[in-house]
Design a protein around this motif. Structure first.
Motif, PDB file in Angstrom:
ATOM      1  N   UNK A  50       0.815  -1.055   0.008  1.00 12.25           N
ATOM      2  CA  UNK A  50      -0.110   0.021   0.120  1.00 12.25           C
ATOM      3  C   UNK A  50       0.868   1.136   0.119  1.00 12.25           C
ATOM      4  N   UNK A  51       1.984   1.162   0.775  1.00 11.53           N
ATOM      5  CA  UNK A  51       2.720   2.252   0.702  1.00 11.53           C
ATOM      6  C   UNK A  51       3.546   2.473  -0.549  1.00 11.53           C
ATOM      7  N   UNK A  52       3.809   1.459  -1.078  1.00 14.34           N
ATOM      8  CA  UNK A  52       4.415   1.493  -2.681  1.00 14.34           C
ATOM      9  C   UNK A  52       3.216   2.117  -3.630  1.00 14.34           C
ATOM     10  N   UNK A  53       2.207   1.810  -3.725  1.00 14.66           N
ATOM     11  CA  UNK A  53       1.210   2.150  -4.802  1.00 14.66           C
ATOM     12  C   UNK A  53       1.025   3.710  -4.334  1.00 14.66           C
ATOM     13  N   UNK A  54       1.122   4.153  -2.916  1.00 12.34           N
ATOM     14  CA  UNK A  54       0.780   5.295  -2.700  1.00 12.34           C
ATOM     15  C   UNK A  54       1.998   6.220  -3.126  1.00 12.34           C
ATOM     16  N   UNK A  55       3.124   5.966  -2.705  1.00 13.10           N
ATOM     17  CA  UNK A  55       4.299   6.820  -2.682  1.00 13.10           C
ATOM     18  C   UNK A  55       5.289   6.481  -3.804  1.00 13.10           C
ATOM     19  N   UNK A  56       5.304   5.522  -4.618  1.00 13.12           N
ATOM     20  CA  UNK A  56       6.385   5.487  -5.637  1.00 13.12           C
ATOM     21  C   UNK A  56       6.055   6.293  -6.773  1.00 13.12           C
ATOM     22  N   UNK A  57       7.258   6.873  -7.416  1.00  7.47           N
ATOM     23  CA  UNK A  57       6.897   7.450  -8.620  1.00  7.47           C
ATOM     24  C   UNK A  57       6.056   6.644  -9.771  1.00  7.47           C
ATOM     25  N   UNK A  58       5.378   7.272 -10.493  1.00  5.58           N
ATOM     26  CA  UNK A  58       4.552   6.537 -11.291  1.00  5.58           C
ATOM     27  C   UNK A  58       5.286   5.556 -12.366  1.00  5.58           C
ATOM     28  N   UNK A  59       6.503   6.365 -12.648  1.00  6.25           N
ATOM     29  CA  UNK A  59       7.439   5.589 -13.551  1.00  6.25           C
ATOM     30  C   UNK A  59       8.088   4.210 -12.796  1.00  6.25           C
ATOM     31  N   UNK A  60       7.927   3.982 -11.679  1.00  8.03           N
ATOM     32  CA  UNK A  60       8.609   2.673 -10.841  1.00  8.03           C
ATOM     33  C   UNK A  60       7.426   1.672 -10.585  1.00  8.03           C
ATOM     34  N   UNK A  61       6.091   2.203 -10.946  1.00  7.39           N
ATOM     35  CA  UNK A  61       4.960   1.285 -10.367  1.00  7.39           C
ATOM     36  C   UNK A  61       4.695   0.038 -11.438  1.00  7.39           C
ATOM     37  N   UNK A  62       4.981   0.198 -12.597  1.00  4.36           N
ATOM     38  CA  UNK A  62       4.875  -1.017 -13.365  1.00  4.36           C
ATOM     39  C   UNK A  62       5.671  -2.120 -13.063  1.00  4.36           C
ATOM     40  N   UNK A  63       7.047  -1.729 -12.850  1.00  3.56           N
ATOM     41  CA  UNK A  63       7.753  -3.007 -12.202  1.00  3.56           C
ATOM     42  C   UNK A  63       7.439  -3.391 -10.804  1.00  3.56           C
TER      43      UNK A  63
END
Length: 152
Positions: A130-143
């Motif tokens: 949940x922290x990842x989908x909230x805070x990661x830059x969108x460019x890192x989310x697919x991976x």
């Protein structure tokens, strides 16, 4: 099972669940992984069988999906919204849940659909996810999403 993942961040302040599903569907359409009518099928299904989930801390996630016959390649379109939009609550269609995240599932068969839903439900219990989908830059989310789903 190979699932392609696309991640988008809404920068236009979408205000309805229909518009959120349309935006998520645009990524799938551009990648040519869905057939004509898939996005509308997701919207129509959402009216009958809402997919909004309310997690701890009042975090809302929606998981709209449509007819597998309209899917060319199994994919998930993830959308992170600037402002949450209301989806019907999965367990009680008369109630609404404010959703900031949308996982638009485009899967080719029922078994894959159930397995993916099961994996996502587990991930939704993880603070790290949940922290990842909230805070990661969108460019890192697919991976990040691909990795999370594959290793769950």
């Amino acid at each position: 099972m190979t699932i392609r993942i696309f991640a988008t961040e809404d920068i236009n302040d979408i205000s309805t669940y229909e518009d959120a599903i349309i935006l998520a569907g645009e990524k799938l359409k551009k990648a040519d992984v869905i057939r004509k009518g898939f996005t509308q099928a997701c919207i129509d299904r959402e009216k009958e069988f809402p997919t909004g989930l309310k997690l701890k801390n009042n975090l809302g996630i929606a998981i709209p999906h449509g007819n597998s016959k309209l899917v060319i390649d199994s994919s998930i379109s993830f959308l992170r919204l600037n402002k949450p939009v209301n989806f019907g609550l999965m367990e009680d269609a008369s109630k609404k849940v404010s959703c900031k995240f949308l996982f638009n599932l485009a899967l080719t068969n029922g078994t894959e659909h159930l397995n993916t839903l099961r994996q996502l439900m587990k991930l939704f219990q993880s603070e790290k996810f949940l922290s990842g989908i909230t805070n990661l830059p969108i460019s890192d989310l697919e991976l990040f999403l691909l990795d999370s789903i594959k290793h769950n």
